[in-house]
Design a protein around this motif. Structure first.
Motif, mmCIF file in Angstrom:
data_model
loop_
_atom_site.group_PDB
_atom_site.id
_atom_site.type_symbol
_atom_site.label_atom_id
_atom_site.label_comp_id
_atom_site.label_asym_id
_atom_site.label_seq_id
_atom_site.Cartn_x
_atom_site.Cartn_y
_atom_site.Cartn_z
ATOM 1 N N HIS B 328 31.774 -42.740 52.547
ATOM 2 C CA HIS B 328 30.680 -41.822 52.839
ATOM 3 C C HIS B 328 31.109 -40.359 52.724
ATOM 4 C CE1 HIS B 328 27.454 -44.493 53.777
ATOM 5 N NE2 HIS B 328 28.092 -45.124 54.746
ATOM 6 N N GLY B 329 32.431 -40.129 52.635
ATOM 7 C CA GLY B 329 32.963 -38.768 52.551
ATOM 8 C C GLY B 329 33.343 -38.397 51.124
ATOM 9 N N CYS B 332 31.549 -39.384 47.958
ATOM 10 C CA CYS B 332 30.249 -38.741 47.744
ATOM 11 C C CYS B 332 30.359 -37.209 47.788
ATOM 12 C CB CYS B 332 29.245 -39.206 48.809
ATOM 13 S SG CYS B 332 28.811 -40.945 48.672
ATOM 14 N N ILE B 334 31.334 -35.430 50.301
ATOM 15 C CA ILE B 334 30.901 -34.956 51.633
ATOM 16 C C ILE B 334 32.125 -34.727 52.515
ATOM 17 C CG2 ILE B 334 29.698 -35.702 53.753
ATOM 18 C CD1 ILE B 334 27.637 -37.062 51.835
ATOM 19 N N ASP B 335 32.177 -33.556 53.189
ATOM 20 C CA ASP B 335 33.362 -33.253 53.998
ATOM 21 C C ASP B 335 32.991 -32.812 55.416
ATOM 22 O OD1 ASP B 335 32.376 -30.724 53.582
ATOM 23 O OD2 ASP B 335 34.095 -29.985 52.452
ATOM 24 N N ASP B 336 31.902 -33.362 55.954
ATOM 25 C CA ASP B 336 31.473 -33.012 57.309
ATOM 26 C C ASP B 336 31.641 -34.218 58.244
ATOM 27 O OD1 ASP B 336 30.177 -31.779 59.506
ATOM 28 O OD2 ASP B 336 28.335 -32.829 58.950
ATOM 29 N N THR B 339 28.420 -35.730 59.880
ATOM 30 C CA THR B 339 27.607 -36.525 58.944
ATOM 31 C C THR B 339 28.217 -37.911 58.753
ATOM 32 O OG1 THR B 339 26.897 -34.565 57.750
ATOM 33 C CG2 THR B 339 26.756 -36.658 56.568
ATOM 34 N N GLY B 373 27.799 -34.304 47.502
ATOM 35 C CA GLY B 373 27.989 -33.328 48.584
ATOM 36 C C GLY B 373 26.755 -33.129 49.445
ATOM 37 N N ASP B 374 25.629 -33.732 49.074
ATOM 38 C CA ASP B 374 24.392 -33.525 49.831
ATOM 39 C C ASP B 374 24.347 -34.481 51.033
ATOM 40 O OD1 ASP B 374 21.827 -33.294 50.849
ATOM 41 O OD2 ASP B 374 20.887 -33.135 48.870
ATOM 42 N N ALA B 375 24.789 -33.953 52.189
ATOM 43 C CA ALA B 375 24.918 -34.786 53.391
ATOM 44 C C ALA B 375 23.562 -35.303 53.872
ATOM 45 C CB ALA B 375 25.598 -33.973 54.495
ATOM 46 N N ARG B 376 22.558 -34.426 53.832
ATOM 47 C CA ARG B 376 21.210 -34.804 54.286
ATOM 48 C C ARG B 376 20.673 -35.967 53.438
ATOM 49 N NH1 ARG B 376 18.987 -34.849 58.794
ATOM 50 N NH2 ARG B 376 17.893 -36.682 58.131
ATOM 51 N N ALA B 378 22.389 -38.196 51.821
ATOM 52 C CA ALA B 378 23.124 -39.439 52.095
ATOM 53 C C ALA B 378 22.540 -40.121 53.340
ATOM 54 C CB ALA B 378 24.611 -39.146 52.290
#
Lengths: 74, 578
Positions: B328-329, B332, B334-336, B339, B373-376, B378
């Protein structure tokens, strides 16, 4: 010459996560560990530019050294 | 543990339970039990969601005893994701409780004719099977809360969320932890879909009135357990690193090794790695009043799990595992951490494999469904899966289906199952395991990361093909055997490096059962399990051409080492030659 040093997990405690070392052309991993007071048995996994090395390895200008204690997961 | 509980969900007049002696399955546990029953009783060409498939739930040989680390549960079936045999493995309380209740396996058979959803309650009064349609589409956390209200807090639950009810190929089977959170999962291969196809929503276990299983030689068993626990505490990985940081301590090291598959296997390093590392998560968890050290079952002394609170100090999820943080990171972009923890909770709640779901979302991002990178986006996509919208159904069918639907060439799957968090080009040994395991791409099936990267059990250079086939073979054999014992696989770090800890493990088995197992007999057990599994797959239509990685791993080089997967096909075909 300049070397980037990265310390991970318990090794960064009381030291730093990323630092820059300047030294003579003959610098080895062992020299850096000694200057950081990291016992060699705690430096279980050593990478220079993403490749496994050991404490004898010599560093070159611009290298990145990454040092990990024994870790595992999965 | 001398009985097998068989429940025919398709019996005339409603589901019927019968209890049988072990018979030909005597002496088997965990993966040895599930793979034996599946390979002998399930027609390999059956449809995984049909009445001929069976779902086998088996505690390990030492589960329910006083042995430390013995709380692993095996869940087996013909997989709706791979079409081959499946054993998905979970921590949590159920293995210990099932062992104490005396069952070596629960076998769910047949298919209910109607639309009813069932609850199975097993306790000192026996086995009760009840239709309870009020549970329909309840997420796992709500479901378990309902069970706690009805049956008290001494229970352990094995359940499916909405994903399992919708028979999604990425659906997991959830197991509760000691605090009754459904946060440990038999994740891989769609085992939750098979439980859904059997019409079973939840199995509630209560061992009140039962004692721990008693060894043949109590004194020797106690001594062996003491040496075993001491060995785990002494080894720096099981004694220090895993409790302090959990499995996600791997993010930094795999990233430094250039083996971290970022942006759907585009590169071997991720710029945001340090923001989602185990070190970062541990610090955040402590700061927010939870912590990085938590046991998934009673009797676990490693305690690699943790609890992740949100910004307000309220429980958000368990500490996400490394594979989840990657899928999930970095996979994708994503680095938060918040999230990722939210996605971990949603997966657990809807009952989804975090690896398959995360990889499917990354593949969908590659196909233009959302931006990397689009956390929302995902989070929204996982909600689509949970709600069962058409888009959610595509993602819930796993990465291979998502790749086809969205026209993506680079789809990281073997036998239809998504690759986990190590790029096989920069860790050639794990590529051999991904390609050849009868389970499809599965890192746990032969964890070459230990020797390729972590220098456990020796060192084999990860960037060269030499020695990888032998390494993967030996680890696949050892893993199959460990998976039969009910022991957590993480004991392997200590067992590989410390001969006396391996001996303590043998002594636990020997003193409990009155056996004289040696290292050779353990290897024979592992080989026997793998042989059964490969035989099932062969009868299901698998050939050596299925023991291959996707082509792009051989043609597209990976930065920063600019390397491809170099183990030859003929070498891969030698993995099971022993």
């Amino acid at each position: 010459m300049k070397v980037t040093v990265k310390l991970f997990a318990s090794l960064s405690r009381g030291r730093f996560a990323v630092g820059v070392f300047e030294g003579e052309a003959t610098l080895t991993v062992r020299d850096i560990l000694a200057s950081l007071k990291i016992p060699e048995e705690e430096a279980s996994i050593i990478f220079i530019n993403g490749r496994h090395e050991d404490a004898d390895a010599a560093l070159g200008d611009g290298d990145t050294l990454a040092v990990f204690p024994p870790v595992g997961g999965g | 543990m001398d009985r097998i509980l068989r429940i025919n969900m398709g019996a005339e007049g409603g589901p019927k339970a019968r209890v049988e002696p072990l018979g030909e399955y005597a002496g088997l546990g965990g993966r040895g039990m599930t793979s034996s029953i599946i390979s002998r009783e399930v027609p390999p060409l059956c449809h995984p969601l049909g009445s001929e498939n069976k779902l086998v739930i088996a505690p390990g040989l030492l589960s329910g005893t006083g042995a430390a680390m013995s709380g692993r549960l095996s869940v087996g079936c013909k997989s709706p994701l791979t079409g081959g045999i499946k054993e998905a493995n979970s921590g949590g309380q159920p293995a210990q409780v099932l062992g104490r209740l005396g069952y070596a396996a629960i076998v769910l058979e047949g298919s209910p004719g109607g639309q009813d959803l069932y609850k199975i309650v097993i306790n000192k009064d026996g086995v009760r099977i009840e239709a309870d349609n009020s549970l329909r589409m309840l997420p796992n956390y709500d479901l378990v809360n309902r069970m706690r209200e009805q049956y008290g807090d001494r229970i352990a639950c094995i359940s499916i969320g909405p994903a399992g009810e919708m028979k999604m190929a990425a659906a997991s089977v959830a197991c509760t932890d000691p605090d009754l959170r459904p946060s440990r999962h038999a994740g891989r291969g769609g085992v939750g879909a098979v439980m859904g196809a059997k019409g079973v929503k939840v199995i509630v276990l209560d061992d009140t009135g039962f004692k721990a299983r008693q060894p043949k030689d109590l004194e020797k068993f106690r001594d062996a357990n003491k040496r075993f626990v001491e060995g785990l505490a002494r080894h720096p990985v099981t004694g220090q690193a895993l409790p302090a940081y959990g499995t996600n301590v791997l993010t930094n090291i795999i990233n430094e090794a250039g083996a971290y598959p970022a942006f759907n296997f585009k590169g071997g390093q991720f710029e945001g790695a340090s923001r989602i590392s185990g070190e970062t998560f541990a610090e955040l968890e402590t700061k927010r009043g939870a912590g990085p050290t938590h046991a998934c079952h009673r009797g676990c002394v490693i305690r690699c799990s943790g609890i992740f609170n949100d910004r307000d100090g309220k429980f958000l999820s368990k500490q996400p595992e490394y594979e989840t943080v990657w899928a999930h990171g970095g996979h994708c972009g994503i680095d938060d951490p918040d999230t990722i923890a939210m996605l971990d909770f949603l997966d657990d709640n809807y009952g989804l494999d975090t690896i398959e779901t995360g990889v499917a979302i990354g593949v969908a991002m590659q196909g233009g469904i959302a931006k990397f990178g689009d956390a929302r986006a995902a989070i929204d996509l996982v909600h689509e899966v949970g709600r069962g919208t058409p888009l959610g159904r595509v993602l819930g069918a796993g990465a291979a289906v998502a790749g086809k639907v969205f026209g993506v060439e680079k789809v990281p799957v073997v036998k239809g199952q998504a690759l986990p968090a190590y790029d096989p080009r920069a860790v050639q040994g794990i590529g051999v395991t991904y390609a050849t395991s009868p389970m499809g791409a599965d890192h746990t099936a032969g964890y070459c990361i230990a020797t390729n990267i972590l220098k456990c059990g020796g060192f084999v250079d990860p960037l060269k093909p030499d020695g990888q086939v032998d390494l993967s073979r030996n680890l696949q054999i050892a893993t199959a055997a460990i998976d039969a014992t009910g022991m957590c696989l993480f004991i392997a770090f200590a067992v590989l490096d410390q001969p006396d800890t391996f001996q303590a493990l043998l002594d636990l088995l020997n003193s409990f059962y009155g056996l004289e197992l040696t290292a050779d007999s353990v290897a024979a057990l592992g080989k026997n399990i793998l042989t059964m599994e490969r035989d099932f797959n062969s009868r299901a239509g698998f050939t050596k051409e299925h023991d291959r990685l996707p082509r792009f791993f051989s043609t597209d080089s990976l930065s920063p080492h600019n390397i491809t997967f170099m183990v030859k096909n003929e070498e891969l075909d030698r993995v099971f030659e022993w």
